[in-house]
Scaffold this active site. Structure first.
Site, PDB file in Angstrom:
ATOM      1  N   CYS A   1       3.250   8.455   1.316  1.00 14.20           N
ATOM      2  CA  CYS A   1       3.810   7.485   2.258  1.00 14.20           C
ATOM      3  C   CYS A   1       3.977   6.167   1.508  1.00 14.20           C
ATOM      4  O   CYS A   1       2.997   5.582   1.052  1.00 14.20           O
ATOM      5  CB  CYS A   1       2.840   7.352   3.425  1.00 14.20           C
ATOM      6  SG  CYS A   1       3.323   6.105   4.622  1.00 14.20           S
TER       7      CYS A   1
ATOM      8  N   CYS B   1       1.783  -3.268  15.407  1.00 11.89           N
ATOM      9  CA  CYS B   1       1.781  -2.904  13.982  1.00 11.89           C
ATOM     10  C   CYS B   1       1.122  -3.989  13.142  1.00 11.89           C
ATOM     11  O   CYS B   1       1.506  -5.161  13.207  1.00 11.89           O
ATOM     12  CB  CYS B   1       3.218  -2.672  13.518  1.00 11.89           C
ATOM     13  SG  CYS B   1       3.358  -2.412  11.742  1.00 11.89           S
TER      14      CYS B   1
ATOM     15  N   GLU C   1       0.810  -1.209   0.000  1.00 11.05           N
ATOM     16  CA  GLU C   1       0.000   0.000   0.000  1.00 11.05           C
ATOM     17  C   GLU C   1       0.851   1.270   0.000  1.00 11.05           C
ATOM     18  O   GLU C   1       1.954   1.303   0.534  1.00 11.05           O
ATOM     19  CB  GLU C   1      -0.917  -0.008   1.229  1.00 11.05           C
ATOM     20  CG  GLU C   1      -1.974  -1.089   1.089  1.00 11.05           C
ATOM     21  CD  GLU C   1      -2.906  -1.188   2.287  1.00 11.05           C
ATOM     22  OE1 GLU C   1      -4.066  -1.540   2.084  1.00 11.05           O
ATOM     23  OE2 GLU C   1      -2.481  -0.922   3.416  1.00 11.05           O
TER      24      GLU C   1
ATOM     25  N   CYS D   1      -1.515   5.254   9.888  1.00 12.31           N
ATOM     26  CA  CYS D   1      -0.243   4.597  10.254  1.00 12.31           C
ATOM     27  C   CYS D   1      -0.506   3.264  10.912  1.00 12.31           C
ATOM     28  O   CYS D   1      -1.326   3.156  11.808  1.00 12.31           O
ATOM     29  CB  CYS D   1       0.498   5.388  11.330  1.00 12.31           C
ATOM     30  SG  CYS D   1       0.964   6.985  10.879  1.00 12.31           S
TER      31      CYS D   1
ATOM     32  N   CYS E   1       6.929  -5.706  15.373  1.00 11.74           N
ATOM     33  CA  CYS E   1       6.536  -4.769  16.423  1.00 11.74           C
ATOM     34  C   CYS E   1       5.111  -5.109  16.854  1.00 11.74           C
ATOM     35  O   CYS E   1       4.241  -5.386  16.022  1.00 11.74           O
ATOM     36  CB  CYS E   1       6.629  -3.325  15.936  1.00 11.74           C
ATOM     37  SG  CYS E   1       8.317  -2.879  15.495  1.00 11.74           S
TER      38      CYS E   1
ATOM     39  N   CYS F   1       6.690  -7.303   6.944  1.00  8.12           N
ATOM     40  CA  CYS F   1       7.852  -6.843   7.704  1.00  8.12           C
ATOM     41  C   CYS F   1       8.250  -7.951   8.664  1.00  8.12           C
ATOM     42  O   CYS F   1       7.395  -8.602   9.251  1.00  8.12           O
ATOM     43  CB  CYS F   1       7.527  -5.569   8.480  1.00  8.12           C
ATOM     44  SG  CYS F   1       8.973  -4.883   9.331  1.00  8.12           S
TER      45      CYS F   1
HETATM   46  N1  SAH Z   1       9.289   0.196   9.673  1.00  5.98           N
HETATM   47  C1  SAH Z   1       9.436   1.600   9.826  1.00  5.98           C
HETATM   48  C2  SAH Z   1       8.504   2.413   8.972  1.00  5.98           C
HETATM   49  C3  SAH Z   1       7.081   1.961   8.810  1.00  5.98           C
HETATM   50  S1  SAH Z   1       6.005   2.126  10.171  1.00  5.98           S
HETATM   51  C4  SAH Z   1       9.307   1.987  11.267  1.00  5.98           C
HETATM   52  O1  SAH Z   1       8.891   1.153  12.078  1.00  5.98           O
HETATM   53  O2  SAH Z   1       9.650   3.116  11.591  1.00  5.98           O
HETATM   54  C5  SAH Z   1       5.682   3.889  10.294  1.00  5.98           C
HETATM   55  C6  SAH Z   1       5.285   4.336  11.706  1.00  5.98           C
HETATM   56  O3  SAH Z   1       3.973   3.857  12.074  1.00  5.98           O
HETATM   57  C7  SAH Z   1       6.248   3.795  12.760  1.00  5.98           C
HETATM   58  O4  SAH Z   1       6.593   4.792  13.679  1.00  5.98           O
HETATM   59  C8  SAH Z   1       5.400   2.733  13.399  1.00  5.98           C
HETATM   60  O5  SAH Z   1       5.877   2.419  14.684  1.00  5.98           O
HETATM   61  C9  SAH Z   1       4.038   3.349  13.404  1.00  5.98           C
HETATM   62  N2  SAH Z   1       2.957   2.409  13.650  1.00  5.98           N
HETATM   63  C10 SAH Z   1       2.956   1.080  13.432  1.00  5.98           C
HETATM   64  N3  SAH Z   1       1.770   0.548  13.801  1.00  5.98           N
HETATM   65  C11 SAH Z   1       1.003   1.567  14.261  1.00  5.98           C
HETATM   66  C12 SAH Z   1      -0.337   1.655  14.738  1.00  5.98           C
HETATM   67  N4  SAH Z   1      -1.112   0.587  14.804  1.00  5.98           N
HETATM   68  N5  SAH Z   1      -0.802   2.860  15.105  1.00  5.98           N
HETATM   69  C13 SAH Z   1      -0.021   3.958  14.995  1.00  5.98           C
HETATM   70  N6  SAH Z   1       1.240   3.949  14.530  1.00  5.98           N
HETATM   71  C14 SAH Z   1       1.760   2.758  14.169  1.00  5.98           C
HETATM   72 FE1  SF4 Z   2       8.002  -3.347  10.709  1.00  6.36          FE
HETATM   73 FE2  SF4 Z   2       5.716  -2.321  11.604  1.00  6.36          FE
HETATM   74 FE3  SF4 Z   2       7.836  -2.527  13.220  1.00  6.36          FE
HETATM   75 FE4  SF4 Z   2       7.854  -0.712  11.248  1.00  6.36          FE
HETATM   76  S1  SF4 Z   2       6.458  -0.731  13.020  1.00  6.36           S
HETATM   77  S2  SF4 Z   2       9.523  -2.142  11.837  1.00  6.36           S
HETATM   78  S3  SF4 Z   2       6.700  -1.833   9.677  1.00  6.36           S
HETATM   79  S4  SF4 Z   2       6.710  -4.246  12.309  1.00  6.36           S
END
Ligand code: SAH
Ligand code: SF4
Length: 377
Positions: free
Chosen positions: A104, A118, A91, A342, A115, A111
């Site tokens: 974006c 996420c 996306e 996000c 995390c 990934c």
């Molecule tokens: N992998 C990279 C970039 C993609 S995620 C990273 O982790 O930085 C982009 C941002 O969205 C990151 O700061 C991530 O922690 C945040 N993010 C992930 N899941 C989220 C959620 N459910 N609600 C709000 N922000 C989230």
């Molecule tokens: Fe991967 Fe999501 Fe963690 Fe970013 S926030 S490193 S996309 S698992």
């Protein structure tokens, strides 16, 4: 074998043209046609000799990932879904604001970093995107938004900023990322300033140093916790690169960065990382790193196991950081009606890491009941 010319930055394209016995100015012409004007048809590149056009038709393509869907949110946010083959899709989100338009983009199908909060991380990892698949998102969005980038004519740009904050960890796909970044910056391609291209990372320390050397752009670091104990759980890569190392890497990056601060992203999780004590611990943690904070209200997805912090809590948390002297903004949540916020990007990923299966077998999902991921298609 035909070459996909979207895979090359300027140097790569020059080298490819040289292999074909063609001069470097030809590579520059084609680069401009493809990226400045959004042209994908060699026949339409009218100032290129017909013989070369015919040769290109046989030896090369301009092939971005095809668009599967294109949805417009009530607030103007637009979400594209692109087919990256073998049942995988990624996306891309366009976020218009008064003074800028931000795209974006995604860097991986899924990934691997898991995390906890996420949606992309929950669905596992399939593969790295190629350079063509990364830059192709910008190429496609430019065309869909009805305006080729105007890097040299001073015209208004619809896409003024690019953030690598879509699906995937950009610094885990370093070799394909860097040529795409170079194209974003190249005056013969998108001509964006380094300050308007932001890589967001969960903190892969050695790759942060490599990025500083190879192609310094603005940096956002996903912090999300003030202590190693909590960050180990929320952002598991922390077990490899703990906070002290991450802070030192941020300081090193700033020596080369186009901006004089790092942006720390911090997702606000109710009762998990949002207390006054957490905010004070953050002030202590970042005391030697020039930075801004961007607080992100958690965006829920099915079976996430987390809740968004109440607005009043976010305000109070922000005020502690601000009183501590740190510029702090709270991200407005956009595009929720089309699941474009996000961390909600799910695309469609055939999980090669078999995480969804493992989670289901062991009940290891945070909610305990998690058994696979609902796709937002
Ligand atoms: N992998 C990279 C970039 C993609 S995620 C990273 O982790 O930085 C982009 C941002 O969205 C990151 O700061 C991530 O922690 C945040 N993010 C992930 N899941 C989220 C959620 N459910 N609600 C709000 N922000 C989230
Ligand atoms: Fe991967 Fe999501 Fe963690 Fe970013 S926030 S490193 S996309 S698992």
């Amino acid at each position: 074998m035909t070459a996909n010319l979207l895979d090359f930055d300027a140097d790569g394209l020059t080298a490819w043209f040289a292999q074909q016995g063609e001069k470097s100015f030809r590579a520059r012409q084609v680069l401009r046609w493809m990226h400045q004007r959004g042209e994908g048809d060699f026949n339409a590149m009218t100032d290129i000799a017909k013989s070369l056009r015919e040769k290109l038709l046989l030896t090369a393509t301009v092939s971005p990932a095809p668009t599967i869907s294109d949805k417009l949110s009530d607030d103007g946010t637009r979400k594209f879904l692109f087919d990256v083959g073998n049942g995988n899709a990624v996306e891309t989100v366009f976020i218009p604001e008064d003074d800028r338009g931000t795209l974006c983009i995604s860097s991986q199908a899924g990934c691997a970093l898991e995390c906890a909060f996420c949606s992309t991380g929950r669905q596992g990892f399939n593969r790295n995107l190629s350079t063509a698949e990364i830059i192709g998102q910008l190429w496609q969005a430019n065309r869909a938004l009805g305006h080729a980038p105007a890097s040299n004519d001073g015209g208004e740009r619809i896409i003024s900023n690019v953030v690598l904050m879509g699906m995937g960890e950009p610094l885990a796909n370093f070799d394909n990322l860097v040529p795409a970044l170079r194209l974003m910056l190249d005056d013969n391609a998108y001509g964006l300033s380094r300050r308007r291209v932001t890589v967001s990372t969960s903190g892969i320390v050695p790759a942060m140093d490599r990025l500083a050397a190879a192609c310094p752009v603005a940096l956002a670091v996903s912090l999300h916790a003030a202590t190693d104990g909590l960050r180990d759980k929320l952002v598991p890569i922390n077990r490899k690169y703990p906070l002290a190392d991450l802070m030192a890497a941020c300081q090193r990056y700033l020596v080369h960065a186009p901006r004089d601060f790092v942006t720390f992203e911090y997702v606000m999780l109710d009762g998990v990382n949002d207390s006054d004590a957490d905010a004070r611990a953050l002030l202590h943690l970042v005391r030697d790193v020039p930075c801004k904070f961007n607080l992100i209200p958690f965006n829920p997805f099915p079976a996430s196991g987390f809740k968004r912090s109440p607005a009043e809590r976010v305000r109070r948390f922000a005020s502690i950081l601000i009183n501590g002297g740190i510029v702090t903004t709270t991200r407005k949540t956009r595009g929720v009606d089309i699941d474009a916020a996000c961390g909600q990007l799910a695309g469609k990923v055939l999980d090669r890491s078999r995480r969804t299966l493992r989670s289901a077998e062991t009940g290891a999902g945070l909610a305990g009941t998690f058994a696979g991921v609902e796709l937002h298609l």
